[in-house]
Design an enzyme around this catalytic site. Structure first.
Site, short mmCIF file in Angstrom:
data_model
loop_
_atom_site.label_atom_id
_atom_site.label_comp_id
_atom_site.label_asym_id
_atom_site.label_seq_id
_atom_site.Cartn_x
_atom_site.Cartn_y
_atom_site.Cartn_z
CE LYS A 110 -4.14 -1.75 0.07
NZ LYS A 110 -5.46 -2.03 0.39
CE LYS A 192 -5.70 -8.20 -1.30
NZ LYS A 192 -7.11 -7.95 -1.28
CE LYS A 195 -13.72 -4.42 -0.22
NZ LYS A 195 -13.09 -3.88 0.96
P1 ATP Z 1 -8.72 -3.03 -0.37
O1 ATP Z 1 -8.33 -3.09 -1.81
O2 ATP Z 1 -9.42 -1.78 0.00
O3 ATP Z 1 -7.59 -3.42 0.55
P2 ATP Z 1 -9.78 -5.69 -0.40
O4 ATP Z 1 -10.39 -6.02 -1.71
O5 ATP Z 1 -8.43 -6.25 -0.12
O6 ATP Z 1 -9.83 -4.14 -0.18
P3 ATP Z 1 -10.76 -6.06 2.30
O7 ATP Z 1 -11.92 -5.31 2.80
O8 ATP Z 1 -9.40 -5.62 2.69
O9 ATP Z 1 -10.80 -6.16 0.71
O10 ATP Z 1 -10.92 -7.60 2.67
C1 ATP Z 1 -12.09 -8.18 3.21
C2 ATP Z 1 -11.87 -9.67 3.29
O11 ATP Z 1 -11.75 -10.22 1.98
C3 ATP Z 1 -10.57 -10.07 4.02
O12 ATP Z 1 -10.82 -11.20 4.80
C4 ATP Z 1 -9.61 -10.38 2.91
O13 ATP Z 1 -8.62 -11.31 3.29
C5 ATP Z 1 -10.55 -10.97 1.87
N1 ATP Z 1 -10.01 -10.80 0.52
C6 ATP Z 1 -9.69 -9.61 -0.06
N2 ATP Z 1 -9.23 -9.80 -1.30
C7 ATP Z 1 -9.25 -11.15 -1.52
C8 ATP Z 1 -8.88 -11.98 -2.63
N3 ATP Z 1 -8.41 -11.46 -3.75
N4 ATP Z 1 -9.05 -13.31 -2.51
C9 ATP Z 1 -9.53 -13.85 -1.37
N5 ATP Z 1 -9.88 -13.13 -0.28
C10 ATP Z 1 -9.75 -11.79 -0.34
#
Ligand code: ATP
Ligand code: LTN
Length: 223
Positions: A110, A192, A195
């Protein structure tokens, strides 16, 4: 057994969030005491627009409910409405070495992504996450693979606190799904799905035609 997990209201929920986290929430609520938080204080550690944050908090709640989290079985709440999260985070911050925070993969990624706009919040992020979990004496933390390292650090912080000040916290355990713990971005198989990088995401509220179009343009596995 008590379960705690959180999702950041940083945008629409994608299939990685669903398979990595929310699907586990739905299963666990049948047999365990579940607490799920919309972690808005974590979401503001990267640049954000206040009006959009309010909208995203409501959208995250809608996603939770639509996906099958039952408010009769699970507690759903907004992190910032419980001030004890930030109070405990301050106390835990006094026992957590800065070196441990600097080693976190999410911090490294990040801070690269938001170069020049990196506040101390993004470094201290795992301390607040530890507070979320330890505050409720949660034993199980269902998350995707990217958050496992943060749960490990939570365990380290809890052990150190207990050793220094006497038995206070339960040592929690991360729970990863057997499949779908790390869904990769559609446009970059080395990253990965996330969002905060919406171009590579398959959102759960995308229309079927949109999903079809996105999948057909995704990078093909070379194997
Ligand atoms: P950001 O991009 O804002 O960090 P994010 O997409 O990583 O958001 P989070 O809100 O941080 O989403 O994650 C919520 C849950 O979803 C967490 O338990 C995280 O481990 C899971 N998660 C996020 N991205 C993935 C992915 N690509 N595959 C599997 N699990 C995920
Ligand atoms: N950091 C997590 C969200 C989160 C969380 C938690 C998950 C904040 N507090 C406590 C489990 C337990 C993420 O998904 N990025």
């Amino acid at each position: 057994m008590r379960v705690f997990s959180g999702i950041q209201p940083t945008g629409a929920i994608h299939i990685g969030n669903y398979l990595g986290a929310i699907k586990q929430f739905i299963e666990l609520q049948e047999t365990k005491e579940c607490i799920f938080s919309i972690v808005d204080l974590h979401a503001i550690t990267i640049p954000y627009k206040p009006q959009e944050l309010q909208k995203n908090i409501l959208e995250a709640a809608i996603c939770y409910l639509a996906a099958g989290i039952d408010p009769e079985k699970s507690i759903i709440f907004i992190q910032s409405q419980v001030p004890e999260h930030t109070e405990l985070a301050w106390l835990l911050g006094t026992v957590c070495p800065v070196g441990d925070l600097l080693r976190m993969t999410q911090y490294k990624e990040k801070s690269k992504q938001f170069k020049g706009k990196v506040g101390a919040g993004i470094l201290n992020y795992p301390i607040l996450m530890a507070a979320d979990i330890l505050l409720y004496k949660a034993e199980l933390v269902p998350v995707g693979a990217d958050q496992q390292q943060h749960v490990e650090l939570t365990r380290t912080i809890a052990r150190k606190f207990n050793k220094t000040f006497g038995q206070t916290f339960h040592i929690p355990q991360a729970k990863l799904p057997s499949r779908g713990a790390k869904i990769m971005a559609l446009n970059n198989p080395k990253k990965k799905m996330s969002k905060s990088q919406p171009t590579g995401c398959l959102f759960i509220f995308d229309e079927p035609e949109e999903i079809e179009r996105k999948i057909s343009t995704a990078v093909t596995d070379s194997g």
